[in-house]
Design a protein around this motif. Structure first.
Motif, PDB file in Angstrom:
ATOM      1  N   VAL A  39       0.847  -1.195   0.000  1.00  0.00           N
ATOM      2  CA  VAL A  39       0.000   0.000   0.000  1.00  0.00           C
ATOM      3  C   VAL A  39       0.883   1.246   0.000  1.00  0.00           C
ATOM      4  O   VAL A  39       0.642   2.192  -0.761  1.00  0.00           O
ATOM      5  CB  VAL A  39      -0.966  -0.007   1.214  1.00  0.00           C
ATOM      6  N   GLN A  40       1.919   1.250   0.829  1.00  0.00           N
ATOM      7  CA  GLN A  40       2.835   2.388   0.881  1.00  0.00           C
ATOM      8  C   GLN A  40       3.547   2.574  -0.455  1.00  0.00           C
ATOM      9  O   GLN A  40       3.726   3.700  -0.920  1.00  0.00           O
ATOM     10  CB  GLN A  40       3.848   2.199   2.011  1.00  0.00           C
ATOM     11  N   LEU A  41       3.945   1.464  -1.089  1.00  0.00           N
ATOM     12  CA  LEU A  41       4.603   1.524  -2.389  1.00  0.00           C
ATOM     13  C   LEU A  41       3.687   2.189  -3.415  1.00  0.00           C
ATOM     14  O   LEU A  41       4.098   3.103  -4.133  1.00  0.00           O
ATOM     15  CB  LEU A  41       4.979   0.111  -2.852  1.00  0.00           C
ATOM     16  N   LEU A  42       2.443   1.738  -3.476  1.00  0.00           N
ATOM     17  CA  LEU A  42       1.497   2.291  -4.449  1.00  0.00           C
ATOM     18  C   LEU A  42       1.249   3.774  -4.190  1.00  0.00           C
ATOM     19  O   LEU A  42       1.148   4.570  -5.135  1.00  0.00           O
ATOM     20  CB  LEU A  42       0.189   1.502  -4.446  1.00  0.00           C
ATOM     21  N   LEU A  43       1.159   4.170  -2.921  1.00  0.00           N
ATOM     22  CA  LEU A  43       0.961   5.581  -2.588  1.00  0.00           C
ATOM     23  C   LEU A  43       2.167   6.414  -2.998  1.00  0.00           C
ATOM     24  O   LEU A  43       2.018   7.517  -3.536  1.00  0.00           O
ATOM     25  CB  LEU A  43       0.684   5.756  -1.089  1.00  0.00           C
ATOM     26  N   GLN A  44       3.375   5.905  -2.754  1.00  0.00           N
ATOM     27  CA  GLN A  44       4.599   6.621  -3.133  1.00  0.00           C
ATOM     28  C   GLN A  44       4.708   6.750  -4.647  1.00  0.00           C
ATOM     29  O   GLN A  44       5.113   7.782  -5.152  1.00  0.00           O
ATOM     30  CB  GLN A  44       5.839   5.914  -2.585  1.00  0.00           C
ATOM     31  N   LEU A  45       4.370   5.688  -5.380  1.00  0.00           N
ATOM     32  CA  LEU A  45       4.408   5.748  -6.840  1.00  0.00           C
ATOM     33  C   LEU A  45       3.437   6.794  -7.357  1.00  0.00           C
ATOM     34  O   LEU A  45       3.732   7.521  -8.298  1.00  0.00           O
ATOM     35  CB  LEU A  45       4.089   4.377  -7.450  1.00  0.00           C
ATOM     36  N   ALA A  53      -2.427   3.095  -9.362  1.00  0.00           N
ATOM     37  CA  ALA A  53      -2.540   1.641  -9.363  1.00  0.00           C
ATOM     38  C   ALA A  53      -3.402   1.239  -8.175  1.00  0.00           C
ATOM     39  O   ALA A  53      -2.903   1.107  -7.066  1.00  0.00           O
ATOM     40  CB  ALA A  53      -1.158   1.002  -9.270  1.00  0.00           C
ATOM     41  N   PRO A  54      -4.704   1.086  -8.393  1.00  0.00           N
ATOM     42  CA  PRO A  54      -5.593   0.726  -7.288  1.00  0.00           C
ATOM     43  C   PRO A  54      -5.213  -0.607  -6.657  1.00  0.00           C
ATOM     44  O   PRO A  54      -4.868  -1.554  -7.374  1.00  0.00           O
ATOM     45  CB  PRO A  54      -6.973   0.624  -7.941  1.00  0.00           C
ATOM     46  N   VAL A  55      -5.266  -0.662  -5.344  1.00  0.00           N
ATOM     47  CA  VAL A  55      -4.958  -1.899  -4.626  1.00  0.00           C
ATOM     48  C   VAL A  55      -5.864  -3.029  -5.095  1.00  0.00           C
ATOM     49  O   VAL A  55      -5.447  -4.172  -5.195  1.00  0.00           O
ATOM     50  CB  VAL A  55      -5.076  -1.684  -3.095  1.00  0.00           C
ATOM     51  N   SER A  56      -7.106  -2.688  -5.450  1.00  0.00           N
ATOM     52  CA  SER A  56      -8.057  -3.712  -5.900  1.00  0.00           C
ATOM     53  C   SER A  56      -7.602  -4.390  -7.190  1.00  0.00           C
ATOM     54  O   SER A  56      -7.990  -5.516  -7.472  1.00  0.00           O
ATOM     55  CB  SER A  56      -9.433  -3.085  -6.117  1.00  0.00           C
ATOM     56  N   GLU A  57      -6.777  -3.712  -7.980  1.00  0.00           N
ATOM     57  CA  GLU A  57      -6.283  -4.279  -9.239  1.00  0.00           C
ATOM     58  C   GLU A  57      -4.845  -4.780  -9.104  1.00  0.00           C
ATOM     59  O   GLU A  57      -4.225  -5.163 -10.086  1.00  0.00           O
ATOM     60  CB  GLU A  57      -6.364  -3.233 -10.350  1.00  0.00           C
ATOM     61  N   PHE A  58      -4.331  -4.765  -7.887  1.00  0.00           N
ATOM     62  CA  PHE A  58      -2.948  -5.155  -7.644  1.00  0.00           C
ATOM     63  C   PHE A  58      -2.803  -6.665  -7.714  1.00  0.00           C
ATOM     64  O   PHE A  58      -3.437  -7.388  -6.969  1.00  0.00           O
ATOM     65  CB  PHE A  58      -2.518  -4.650  -6.259  1.00  0.00           C
ATOM     66  N   GLU A  59      -1.991  -7.132  -8.641  1.00  0.00           N
ATOM     67  CA  GLU A  59      -1.704  -8.563  -8.780  1.00  0.00           C
ATOM     68  C   GLU A  59      -0.283  -8.792  -8.286  1.00  0.00           C
ATOM     69  O   GLU A  59       0.677  -8.403  -8.931  1.00  0.00           O
ATOM     70  CB  GLU A  59      -1.857  -8.980 -10.246  1.00  0.00           C
ATOM     71  N   ARG A  60      -0.164  -9.398  -7.113  1.00  0.00           N
ATOM     72  CA  ARG A  60       1.133  -9.548  -6.453  1.00  0.00           C
ATOM     73  C   ARG A  60       2.212 -10.137  -7.363  1.00  0.00           C
ATOM     74  O   ARG A  60       3.350  -9.691  -7.362  1.00  0.00           O
ATOM     75  CB  ARG A  60       0.963 -10.415  -5.205  1.00  0.00           C
TER      76      ARG A  60
END
Length: 77
Positions: A39-45, A53-60
């Motif tokens: 979550v922190q990575l996506l917020l920083q990006l 990049a919504p967390v809901s669409e995040f594919e690890r």
């Protein structure tokens, strides 16, 4: 600063590790990144590069190594 440098700097801040020598290492398997770190990575990006990049669409599996993160970000810019 280019995308690769920015991503590596964000990862270094989040993980406390320089991952530039392990670009294909799985960050989740090594324990460097967890769901909170994701979550922190996506917020920083989003903040630094304008990547949405919504967390809901995040594919690890698509974001589990520094190289994959850089490629993903590059494709979204």
């Amino acid at each position: 600063m280019n995308t690769k440098e920015t991503v590596l700097n964000i990862l270094a801040d989040l993980t406390g590790s320089d991952v530039s020598n392990s670009m294909d290492e799985n960050l989740f398997e090594t324990g460097l990144l967890d769901s909170m770190g994701t979550v922190q990575l996506l917020l920083q990006l989003q903040t630094e590069l304008g990547i949405i990049a919504p967390v809901s669409e995040f594919e690890r599996s698509e974001w589990d190594t520094p190289n994959k993160i850089i490629a993903k970000v590059g494709a979204m810019q």
